[in-house]
Design a protein around this motif. Structure first.
Motif, PDB file in Angstrom:
ATOM      1  N   UNK A 165      52.618  38.362  32.655  1.00  0.00           N
ATOM      2  CA  UNK A 165      52.026  37.270  33.149  1.00  0.00           C
ATOM      3  C   UNK A 165      50.449  37.852  33.393  1.00  0.00           C
ATOM      4  N   UNK A 166      49.547  37.045  32.961  1.00  0.00           N
ATOM      5  CA  UNK A 166      48.171  37.286  33.447  1.00  0.00           C
ATOM      6  C   UNK A 166      47.549  36.269  34.242  1.00  0.00           C
ATOM      7  N   UNK A 167      47.318  36.748  35.681  1.00  0.00           N
ATOM      8  CA  UNK A 167      46.533  35.848  36.417  1.00  0.00           C
ATOM      9  C   UNK A 167      44.918  35.944  36.312  1.00  0.00           C
ATOM     10  N   UNK A 168      44.126  34.876  36.359  1.00  0.00           N
ATOM     11  CA  UNK A 168      42.955  35.054  36.509  1.00  0.00           C
ATOM     12  C   UNK A 168      42.089  34.202  37.572  1.00  0.00           C
ATOM     13  N   UNK A 169      41.347  34.849  38.531  1.00  0.00           N
ATOM     14  CA  UNK A 169      40.827  34.188  39.339  1.00  0.00           C
ATOM     15  C   UNK A 169      39.519  34.580  39.938  1.00  0.00           C
ATOM     16  N   UNK A 170      38.732  33.754  40.271  1.00  0.00           N
ATOM     17  CA  UNK A 170      37.162  34.012  40.648  1.00  0.00           C
ATOM     18  C   UNK A 170      37.208  34.292  42.160  1.00  0.00           C
ATOM     19  N   UNK A 171      38.452  33.646  42.752  1.00  0.00           N
ATOM     20  CA  UNK A 171      38.376  33.701  44.267  1.00  0.00           C
ATOM     21  C   UNK A 171      39.986  34.072  44.565  1.00  0.00           C
ATOM     22  N   UNK A 172      40.269  35.437  44.225  1.00  0.00           N
ATOM     23  CA  UNK A 172      41.597  35.853  44.416  1.00  0.00           C
ATOM     24  C   UNK A 172      42.153  35.699  46.087  1.00  0.00           C
ATOM     25  N   UNK A 173      41.116  35.484  46.905  1.00  0.00           N
ATOM     26  CA  UNK A 173      41.704  35.641  48.337  1.00  0.00           C
ATOM     27  C   UNK A 173      42.363  34.280  48.643  1.00  0.00           C
ATOM     28  N   UNK A 174      41.999  33.123  47.874  1.00  0.00           N
ATOM     29  CA  UNK A 174      42.828  31.856  47.919  1.00  0.00           C
ATOM     30  C   UNK A 174      44.184  31.795  47.515  1.00  0.00           C
ATOM     31  N   UNK A 175      44.478  32.823  46.930  1.00  0.00           N
ATOM     32  CA  UNK A 175      45.991  32.941  46.539  1.00  0.00           C
ATOM     33  C   UNK A 175      46.881  33.800  47.643  1.00  0.00           C
ATOM     34  N   UNK A 176      48.274  33.114  47.657  1.00  0.00           N
ATOM     35  CA  UNK A 176      48.833  34.062  48.896  1.00  0.00           C
ATOM     36  C   UNK A 176      49.026  35.523  48.572  1.00  0.00           C
ATOM     37  N   UNK A 177      49.157  36.312  49.769  1.00  0.00           N
ATOM     38  CA  UNK A 177      49.126  37.731  49.784  1.00  0.00           C
ATOM     39  C   UNK A 177      50.516  38.245  48.938  1.00  0.00           C
ATOM     40  N   UNK A 178      51.569  37.582  48.910  1.00  0.00           N
ATOM     41  CA  UNK A 178      52.521  37.696  48.234  1.00  0.00           C
ATOM     42  C   UNK A 178      52.570  37.825  46.712  1.00  0.00           C
ATOM     43  N   UNK A 179      51.783  37.090  46.264  1.00  0.00           N
ATOM     44  CA  UNK A 179      51.594  36.885  44.648  1.00  0.00           C
ATOM     45  C   UNK A 179      50.581  38.025  44.414  1.00  0.00           C
ATOM     46  N   UNK A 180      49.339  38.349  45.046  1.00  0.00           N
ATOM     47  CA  UNK A 180      48.606  39.395  44.743  1.00  0.00           C
ATOM     48  C   UNK A 180      49.375  40.830  44.972  1.00  0.00           C
ATOM     49  N   UNK A 181      50.129  40.846  45.863  1.00  0.00           N
ATOM     50  CA  UNK A 181      50.845  42.356  45.825  1.00  0.00           C
ATOM     51  C   UNK A 181      51.597  42.472  44.864  1.00  0.00           C
ATOM     52  N   UNK A 182      52.205  41.442  43.991  1.00  0.00           N
ATOM     53  CA  UNK A 182      53.092  41.567  42.962  1.00  0.00           C
ATOM     54  C   UNK A 182      52.289  41.828  41.558  1.00  0.00           C
ATOM     55  N   UNK A 183      51.007  41.947  41.883  1.00  0.00           N
ATOM     56  CA  UNK A 183      50.243  42.165  40.284  1.00  0.00           C
ATOM     57  C   UNK A 183      49.458  43.220  40.568  1.00  0.00           C
ATOM     58  N   UNK A 184      49.240  44.224  39.208  1.00  0.00           N
ATOM     59  CA  UNK A 184      48.409  45.147  39.027  1.00  0.00           C
ATOM     60  C   UNK A 184      46.976  44.482  39.157  1.00  0.00           C
ATOM     61  N   UNK A 185      46.355  44.819  39.968  1.00  0.00           N
ATOM     62  CA  UNK A 185      44.622  44.352  39.893  1.00  0.00           C
ATOM     63  C   UNK A 185      43.789  44.760  39.057  1.00  0.00           C
ATOM     64  N   UNK A 186      43.112  43.957  38.495  1.00  0.00           N
ATOM     65  CA  UNK A 186      41.922  44.235  37.592  1.00  0.00           C
ATOM     66  C   UNK A 186      40.740  43.860  38.070  1.00  0.00           C
ATOM     67  N   UNK A 187      39.784  44.516  38.904  1.00  0.00           N
ATOM     68  CA  UNK A 187      38.600  43.668  39.499  1.00  0.00           C
ATOM     69  C   UNK A 187      37.404  44.068  39.022  1.00  0.00           C
ATOM     70  N   UNK A 188      36.681  43.148  38.660  1.00  0.00           N
ATOM     71  CA  UNK A 188      35.510  43.063  37.964  1.00  0.00           C
ATOM     72  C   UNK A 188      34.385  42.950  39.026  1.00  0.00           C
ATOM     73  N   UNK A 189      33.806  44.186  39.185  1.00  0.00           N
ATOM     74  CA  UNK A 189      32.643  44.128  40.037  1.00  0.00           C
ATOM     75  C   UNK A 189      31.349  44.203  39.596  1.00  0.00           C
ATOM     76  N   UNK A 190      30.087  43.855  40.190  1.00  0.00           N
ATOM     77  CA  UNK A 190      29.060  43.707  39.809  1.00  0.00           C
ATOM     78  C   UNK A 190      28.362  45.102  39.306  1.00  0.00           C
ATOM     79  N   UNK A 191      27.662  45.109  38.094  1.00  0.00           N
ATOM     80  CA  UNK A 191      27.287  46.416  37.682  1.00  0.00           C
ATOM     81  C   UNK A 191      25.879  46.700  38.354  1.00  0.00           C
ATOM     82  N   UNK A 192      25.491  48.069  37.994  1.00  0.00           N
ATOM     83  CA  UNK A 192      24.413  48.406  38.620  1.00  0.00           C
ATOM     84  C   UNK A 192      23.125  47.482  37.925  1.00  0.00           C
ATOM     85  N   UNK A 193      21.987  47.492  39.001  1.00  0.00           N
ATOM     86  CA  UNK A 193      20.871  46.656  38.323  1.00  0.00           C
ATOM     87  C   UNK A 193      20.360  47.117  36.977  1.00  0.00           C
ATOM     88  N   UNK A 194      20.309  48.562  36.879  1.00  0.00           N
ATOM     89  CA  UNK A 194      19.588  48.870  35.398  1.00  0.00           C
ATOM     90  C   UNK A 194      20.688  48.647  34.376  1.00  0.00           C
TER      91      UNK A 194
END
Length: 311
Positions: free
Chosen positions: A146-175
């Motif tokens: 099951x693949x969950x995709x969220x721009x704003x994961x804090x809207x999801x219940x903690x019970x859902x987030x805690x049962x998933x392996x998290x891949x978090x895309x963060x802003x890269x460096x300016x360069x």
């Protein structure tokens, strides 16, 4: 579009787990909009279902790839906003959709491999839908993902987030962002990146859509209101009719620049009569209005109140 360099680490980690037969049953792909999460998801699922994948990437020619590209692969289902009975698109993902999805995942794979489902945006599930998903997450069937995709994961219940392996895309460096934007052919990459708050994906999209001109229009509107020349009612209607969320982003950004200019030069380009504390309060109000526009309240009244406070 080329594969963004900030995908490389996540991709390598997932493929290493695949080689060890240690892929999780649930992944949460999250992070700011514009960083290519959906492209990453599609590439990963396509490679996972492919019959002749290489280093995780699909061959593009096998029967599985052809079915996936046609949107008819029997072992993959994508869930998003559905339609109500009256044919109007829903604004949330509801419990009946999740129940149907869970039933689908309980069936056997027709290709003898993975059964995969994605929910996008997962942060649009209502409470009943999220609760219904918990059982599937807690008791996954064999060879299901099951693949969950969220721009704003804090809207999801903690019970859902805690049962998933998290891949978090963060802003890269300016360069790294500037190098990628220039490789994508974005003109004035530095200005586009600044407008997007350091988000290279949004910078590319907005540059292609001509949104940088809209950024200047928003600043002109705020300066006109501050000088007593603009009409908040007319301006609010105009903003509401054309990407209000984006205009409010640019408005908050302009006010943040005004605050910084006050700190260094004593005055700012918007020439607002608000003091620094009031400017900070307006900045917060603009972001709250962006949030409120997603709800049931009338957008024209929300914008009128906000712009009236600025004037």
């Amino acid at each position: 579009m080329s594969t963004p360099p900030w995908h490389a680490e996540h991709w390598a980690r997932l493929q290493a787990r695949r080689q060890r037969n240690a892929l999780p049953h649930a992944l949460l792909l999250c992070g700011p909009r514009g960083l290519g999460k959906r492209d990453f998801l599609r590439r990963f699922v396509r490679g996972l279902l492919c019959q002749n994948s290489s280093d995780g990437d699909a061959c593009g020619t096998c029967r599985s790839c052809l079915l996936f590209d046609a949107g008819t692969h029997p072992d993959y289902v994508s869930l998003s906003y559905g339609l109500r009975k009256d044919g109007v698109q829903r604004s949330e993902i509801v419990v009946d959709q999740i129940r149907e999805l869970s039933a689908r995942l309980a069936t056997s794979s027709q290709f003898g491999g993975w059964q995969i489902a994605s929910i996008d945006p997962a942060d649009a599930m209502n409470n009943a839908a999220a609760n219904a998903l918990l059982k599937t997450l807690e008791e996954p069937a064999s060879q299901t993902m099951l693949l969950l995709l969220a721009d704003e994961p804090w809207r999801m219940p903690a019970t859902i987030r805690s049962r998933c392996q998290r891949i978090e895309f963060q802003l890269p460096s300016q360069a790294e962002s500037l190098a990628w934007l220039q490789g994508e052919g974005v003109r004035d990459a530095a200005a586009a990146l600044a407008a997007a708050g350091g988000n290279p994906g949004l910078a590319r999209i907005w540059a292609q859509e001509g949104s940088l001109a809209q950024r200047q229009d928003v600043r002109k509107d705020l300066a006109a209101l501050a000088a007593g020349r603009g009409d908040p009612i007319e301006m609010g209607r105009r903003w509401l009719d054309n990407t209000p969320d984006q205009r409010l982003w640019f408005a908050a950004q302009a006010v943040a620049d005004e605050i910084r200019a006050r700190a260094t030069a004593g005055n700012g380009p918007l020439s607002s009569s608000l003091d620094v504390e009031q400017l900070g309060a307006w900045y917060d109000a603009a972001n709250r209005t962006r949030e409120a526009l997603r709800g049931p309240l009338r957008g024209d009244l929300l914008l009128l109140e906000l712009l009236g406070r600025w004037r």
